[in-house]
Every structure is written in C-alpha cells, then in structure tokens.
Design an enzyme around this catalytic site. Structure first.
Site, PDB file in Angstrom:
ATOM      1  N   ASN A 182      -0.426  10.869   0.458  1.00  0.00           N
ATOM      2  CA  ASN A 182       0.411  10.771  -0.746  1.00  0.00           C
ATOM      3  C   ASN A 182      -0.523  10.577  -1.929  1.00  0.00           C
ATOM      4  OD1 ASN A 182       1.809   9.307  -2.957  1.00  0.00           O
ATOM      5  ND2 ASN A 182       3.582   9.488  -1.618  1.00  0.00           N
ATOM      6  N   ILE A 221      -5.016  13.795   2.218  1.00  0.00           N
ATOM      7  CA  ILE A 221      -4.403  12.720   1.445  1.00  0.00           C
ATOM      8  C   ILE A 221      -2.893  12.752   1.695  1.00  0.00           C
ATOM      9  CG2 ILE A 221      -4.048  11.795  -0.874  1.00  0.00           C
ATOM     10  CD1 ILE A 221      -6.958  11.596   0.311  1.00  0.00           C
ATOM     11  N   THR A 269       0.809  -1.216   0.000  1.00  0.00           N
ATOM     12  CA  THR A 269       0.000   0.000   0.000  1.00  0.00           C
ATOM     13  C   THR A 269       0.842   1.265   0.000  1.00  0.00           C
ATOM     14  OG1 THR A 269      -0.097  -0.400   2.364  1.00  0.00           O
ATOM     15  CG2 THR A 269      -2.031  -0.995   1.089  1.00  0.00           C
ATOM     16  N   GLY A 306      -4.285   1.456   8.714  1.00  0.00           N
ATOM     17  CA  GLY A 306      -2.829   1.329   8.739  1.00  0.00           C
ATOM     18  C   GLY A 306      -2.096   2.651   8.621  1.00  0.00           C
ATOM     19  N   ALA A 307      -2.394   3.429   7.606  1.00  0.00           N
ATOM     20  CA  ALA A 307      -1.655   4.669   7.372  1.00  0.00           C
ATOM     21  C   ALA A 307      -1.949   5.690   8.467  1.00  0.00           C
ATOM     22  CB  ALA A 307      -2.022   5.241   5.999  1.00  0.00           C
ATOM     23  N   THR A 366       0.059   7.152  -4.042  1.00  0.00           N
ATOM     24  CA  THR A 366      -0.314   5.871  -3.435  1.00  0.00           C
ATOM     25  C   THR A 366      -1.811   5.853  -3.116  1.00  0.00           C
ATOM     26  OG1 THR A 366       0.300   6.655  -1.215  1.00  0.00           O
ATOM     27  CG2 THR A 366       1.979   5.461  -2.466  1.00  0.00           C
ATOM     28  N   GLY A 424      -7.876   2.561   2.200  1.00  0.00           N
ATOM     29  CA  GLY A 424      -7.580   1.283   1.552  1.00  0.00           C
ATOM     30  C   GLY A 424      -8.805   0.512   1.120  1.00  0.00           C
ATOM     31  N   GLU A 425      -9.921   0.751   1.776  1.00  0.00           N
ATOM     32  CA  GLU A 425     -11.126  -0.021   1.466  1.00  0.00           C
ATOM     33  C   GLU A 425     -12.268   0.832   0.928  1.00  0.00           C
ATOM     34  OE1 GLU A 425     -10.964  -1.381   5.486  1.00  0.00           O
ATOM     35  OE2 GLU A 425     -10.799  -3.477   4.868  1.00  0.00           O
TER      36      GLU A 425
HETATM   37 MO1  MOS Z   1      -8.627  -5.583   5.719  1.00  0.00          MO
HETATM   38  S1  MOS Z   1     -10.024  -6.844   4.890  1.00  0.00           S
HETATM   39  O1  MOS Z   1      -9.184  -5.342   7.334  1.00  0.00           O
HETATM   40  O2  MOS Z   1      -7.138  -6.308   5.561  1.00  0.00           O
END
Ligand code: MOS
Length: 638
Positions: free
Chosen positions: A523, A521, A406, A447-448, A526, A596-597
């Site tokens: 980056n 944002i 990612t 995560g980020a 990405t 990410g989602e």
């Molecule tokens: Mo995500 S489906 O929580 O890696």
C-alpha cells in the site's frame, strides 16, 4: 480504596523467566514475588481504587524502607567485565570473522579507526502501556496494548501457573509499540492478580514516567569501527566491535551488527558484541533493534573513509556494493542498493554538494549534505488466517494479528479483497484476539509480509473451493517459505540537507529524501508513512534522543517527553520518499519485504554526515547537540 498489594499479600507466582526461554516475550513476569528490587522503578506496591485519583493518592501514602545494595550502572566502566553472549536477538552469533581482519587492516593504505557511542533511547509510544483484566471462573480475559498475542497469553499463564487455554488476550488497536509492546509488563500481571483477588475487573495504566523504567529501552552502545581500504576505495577490512547493556538478570543483546554485516563487500571481516550486565532496567527491542544504531556507527565511519580517500561518499558506497552476502556467501534474493543511491543522488541534487566542509552558507546557517545507506534484514514468520464467506456474501477474515498503527487492517483488507475478487467494503478483518488463528504479531518488520501471506493463502484456498461449496478456509505461511538459499534484506539510501546555526550550533534538518527498494509495496500510502516515521526517528537519533543514567540510583534522568526529546513537527523539514520497483520472488509469497524498520536504518547517519559537510565537525558521540558543535564553530571565519 479496594486493595493494597505488596510482597506480604501477593500470591506466589512463577519466578521471572526462564531467562533462556526461546520466546523471551513469553517469560513469566511476576510482580512482588519477593522483596528484591532488581532495578529502579521496579514495582513494590500496587493500589487499586475506584478512581484513578484515589489510587494514585493512596499509592503516594505507601511507605517503603529500602536497604541499599552495591550496584553497577556505567556502560564504559563495565567494558572489562563484559561477556560474550554467544548468540543474540534472532539467534545471530555475537561474533563473526572472515579472512584475516587484523593483518588486512594493519596493511590497508587508507584507514578509519574510530569509536562511536550511542545513548540509551526510549520507545515512548503515544499510548502508554495499559491492561484491563477480568475473570470468569477459571478464565482470564486480558485487554492489553500488545504487539503480540500468543506470547503474552503463554507468559501470563506461566506467571499465574494456570493453563494457557484459560487466558484470552484481546488487543484490537494499539497506539504505537516500536518494540516496547513486544514484551508484556507488570500492568498485565497486576491487573490479572488484582482482578482475581477483588473478583471484579481491574484496569492498570502506566503513567508516562513509569514507562521509562517499567518497560524496556534501547541499550546504549560503544562501537569501535575499523575500516581499511585500498586507494581506489575498495574495502579490504571491515571491523565493528560493539559493547551493549542488558539488565543484571537478563541476556538480551542488541544486535548492533545484525544487518551491518551484510552491507558492504570486504574480504577480511571481524564483528563482535560484548554484553555488560548492569543494575539498570531491561534493554530490549526498539525500532530496528541493532541495525538502527549499528548503521549510525558504520555509515558515519564510511563518511570518514570517503573523506580520507578524497572520494565522493555515494561513489564509495557504490564501489563496495555486493550482490552476495559477504559473510554468509549467499546471493541476495534481490538487492537494489546501488540503484537507490543513484536515483537518490539524482533527485536530491547531490551533484551540487561542495565536498569541502563549511563551504556553503545561507546567512548565519552553514549548509551541508549527507548520505547513508539503509539496510534491514527481511524475515518471515509462521501465521495462520481464517477466511469465511458469510451467508450475505460478505467475507470475514480472522487472525490473531495486531495493528500497531501501521495499517495492518487496511492492507489485509486489500489482500483479501483482491484475492477473492470482492469490493473492499465487503471484507471485514477481525484481529487482536487469541481466539483467532495464531500469528507472530507485529515486530521485526515481518508483520505485513507474514500476516498478509497467511490471508493470501486462506483466500486462495477459499476461492479455489468456492465452486464446490466451500464456505470457510484456513491458510498458513511458515518461516521456511523464505528461500534460505538467499540472503534477505530491504535496502535504501538516505539523503539529508542540514543547516547549522554558526553561533548557537543548532541543527535544522531542511530536507530529506529516502529511496527504498523493499519488494512489492502493498500500500503506497501506508508504506510511505512508515518510511517518513522511520526517517523522523533518524532525526531524533541524530539530534536529540538521549537518556542519561543517574549513577546514584540507576535511574534514567529523562522520564517524560519534556526531559527525553523526540523529533516533533517543528523539527522535521521536507521529507520525500521514493520506492523503486522491486518484486522479490524468493521471500514472502506476496513479493513484499519488511518496511517498518527500514526507514530508520541509516537515516541518522545521513544527518550526521551532513553536519560534517556543513561544519567540518565529526561528532562521534550521538546525538549532535549544540554543545558538541560549538568548539568547531569557533574555529570558522565569521
Ligand atoms: Mo520491532 S523493535 O521488532 O517492534
């Protein structure tokens, strides 16, 4: 050949679980603890040899005698015995109710009452799951492909009945996870056991077919959508009931309505999840668990409602927008869904859409446009990072974070360099090792925002202390920093143009546009890649991704990328991604939101709605394969 492991010589391990452990990714994952095969593909023997060919050749010679037991593998058939799971993934309640849905729906002048189904899906990362384990006295080092570090460390220690401090997880680069590398699997358990028995390092890599059963999948779903509106298109009743699958011995519940509950205002609401325990492999997270498929149902039903009202689908969504979470009654920390819809409509040329289905042709292609909203909850987790100024002036950042493709290394480098006012090339990020300070890893789009906030905190501390000679600093972020007085989510709008071959029913996605409002944002490059990836998954969900259960064996029919189709380059037309300026002061200290989602959420529904606009066919059974379109196409003029 070095070792053949079966239930007869496997060491005793902790039984699976405990099932209700609050971190389910830290559950024990024993292999061959007994002779029970709990689902198809469950390992019964393990061969170690000096070459892969010897090992697979020897494994093929293992003779296994099975005794058949009764099994239930059908989701629909299990509807009457499905249970209320109480709570779901993320602690969400399985049921929610506001106002009086039943009465409001019964009295609504305009209604949609439809059942949508979505199939079993597989994450299929390009890099299969693999582990190499080695022992040094009591200490176990596990190189594995994992989205998380703390959970497998705890889980492997639990499985083997050894102290957690004796287990080190190393996962520096990961070739895609999409949720399938949140849990650890038998590759890790067996590599550790094999290495201990053989007193040498052991490497275990799953084959592509093994992924389909030995790792988790996304549950299929049956979704009953009931939308009631007044004649102006304002929702008076929103109902969504979902039936999903979990393994017989498990409790994971795909939270189909997780974000759908927050999407539109409606005074009367009812959402319910029911869980069918089936003799199939384990369901668990796949990119945007719950929301990715919950929005397929809701956003297609909204298109049906627009149709019933004779109202433009963008306008219908604008009329039901809200700045307050309609169930939790909290204001959104920031919400620019309406802006995304308007901006997208203008850029996409939505005004040229012909509302009447099958009204636009291009040779043999029937052309249609579709829209759908995107929403994905935004969360923050706990994380710590360490920042150290080396004697040569370079900055080293260490944290037990992962990069699943990612761009985590990239954005953490940027955050550290910016905060410390150093050039990018003076910063080294070290991750993917439980020897570094703990983080929540990569998952749930946090995560980020989470790891970045920890790096920010560590660098701010170090920067402030630099004058007094500080060389090293730890900084942390906690989930509590997300202001709980607000509802938190990222938003967006998907637009799709499809062509449907009027003779074969083949659907081509000609172009798509996603406009997103997801905080600051971090980056642009990405972030854009994440969105294009998510949208591409939407193409898969709408048109091809589907696994079918072979009821005789409780197995999935698709066990490779020839049998289980995902969107490839040739399936993807022009995709454009736009981010609106948004800064969220109540969420991550970075002002960012998870992305990410977000891109997958709603994308498949926009395509399905475009197919309806192109042909008049309302496919409620995902995916829209050509066979489902042919009956409708035969009714159209040549
Ligand atoms: Mo995500 S489906 O929580 O890696």
């Amino acid at each position: 050949m070095l070792l053949v492991l079966t239930k007869d010589n496997a060491p005793t391990q902790h039984p699976f679980g405990p099932v209700s452990l609050s971190d389910r990714f830290a559950r024990a994952m024993p292999a061959m603890n007994n002779d029970e095969v709990v689902y198809f593909g469950f390992p019964v023997a393990f061969v170690v040899a000096t070459t892969f060919e010897q090992a697979t050749g020897a494994a093929a010679l293992v003779k296994v005698r099975y005794e058949s037991l009764p099994a239930a593998c059908g989701l629909k058939e299990a509807r009457s015995t499905a249970v209320n799971p109480g709570r779901m993934n993320g602690g969400l309640l399985a049921d929610s109710a506001v106002g009086d849905f039943v009465t409001a729906f019964a009295n609504a002048p305009v209604k949609v009452d439809a059942v949508y189904t979505t199939p079993y899906q597989a994450q299929t990362p390009m890099e299969p799951h693999a582990t190499m384990a080695s022992w040094d006295g009591p200490n176990l080092t596990v190189h594995t492909a994992a989205q998380l570090t703390a959970s497998p460390q705890e889980g492997i220690a639990r499985t083997l009945n050894i102290p957690k401090k004796n287990v080190r997880i190393i996962t520096r680069y990961i070739g895609g996870g999409f949720g399938s590398k949140l849990p650890y699997y038998f590759d890790a358990t067996l590599a550790a056991i094999g290495a201990r028995m053989l007193r040498r390092p052991v490497k275990v890599a799953m084959t592509r077919p093994q992924l389909f059963h030995m790792t988790t999948h996304r549950s299929a779903s049956e979704q009953h959508l009931r939308l009631g509106a007044d004649r102006d298109g304002r929702l008076v009743a929103y109902g969504q009931d979902a039936l999903v699958q979990t393994a017989r011995f498990d409790i994971y519940t795909e939270p189909v309505c997780g974000a759908a509950r927050m999407l539109y205002a409606a005074p009367n609401r009812l959402t319910r999840h029911r869980l069918a325990r089936l003799d199939l492999p384990r369901s668990d997270s796949m990119r945007a668990p719950g929301d990715a498929i919950g929005l397929l149902g809701l956003e297609c039903a909204m298109d049906e409602l627009a149709d019933a009202l004779g109202l433009d689908p963008v306008e219908l969504r604008l009329r039901n927008d809200t700045q307050v979470d309609p169930e939790e009654k909290k204001p959104f920390s920031s919400r620019h869904l309406a802006e995304a819809l308007r901006e997208g409509a203008a850029r996409f040329g939505w005004d040229k859409r012909v509302a009447k289905p099958a009204g636009v042709r291009d040779g043999q292609w029937l052309i249609g446009l579709g829209v759908a909203s995107a929403i994905r909850g935004d969360v923050l987790q706990d994380a710590t990072a360490r920042a150290r100024l080396e004697s040569d002036g370079r900055l080293t950042i260490e944290l037990a974070m992962t990069d699943i493709g990612t761009g985590t290394y990239t954005i953490l480098t940027q955050i550290a360099a910016e905060t410390m006012e150093l050039p990018i090339d003076r910063v080294t990020i070290r991750m993917g090792d439980t020897r570094f300070p703990p983080t929540a890893g990569s998952g749930g789009s946090f995560g980020a925002g989470t790891s970045g906030a920890a790096v920010l905190a560590a660098c701010r501390k170090l920067k402030a202390g630099q004058a007094t000679g500080m060389r090293e600093a730890e900084g942390s972020v906690t989930s509590a920093e997300l202001d709980k007085a607000y509802a938190h989510a990222g938003f967006g709008a998907h637009f799709a143009e499809v062509g449907v071959d009027r003779d074969t029913g083949e659907v081509r996605v000609r172009r798509m546009l996603g406009v997103f409002a997801a905080g600051r944002i971090l980056n642009a490059k990405t972030a854009r890649s994440q969105m294009i990836g998510g949208i591409t998954w939407g193409i898969g969900a709408a048109l091809m991704e589907e696994n079918i259960v072979d009821q005789r064996y409780g197995s999935f029919v698709g066990q490779d990328l020839a049998g289980y189709h995902v969107a490839v380059n040739a399936d993807v037309g022009a995709i454009d991604v736009v981010f609106l300026d948004e800064d969220d002061p109540h969420g991550s200290p970075l002002g960012s939101k998870g992305i990410g989602e977000l891109g997958i959420c709603g994308a498949g529904a926009a395509i399905m709605n475009a197919i309806h606009n192109a042909t008049g066919a309302r496919i409620r059974d995902f995916p829209a394969t050509p066979d489902k379109l042919l009956a409708r196409l035969e009714t159209l003029d040549a």
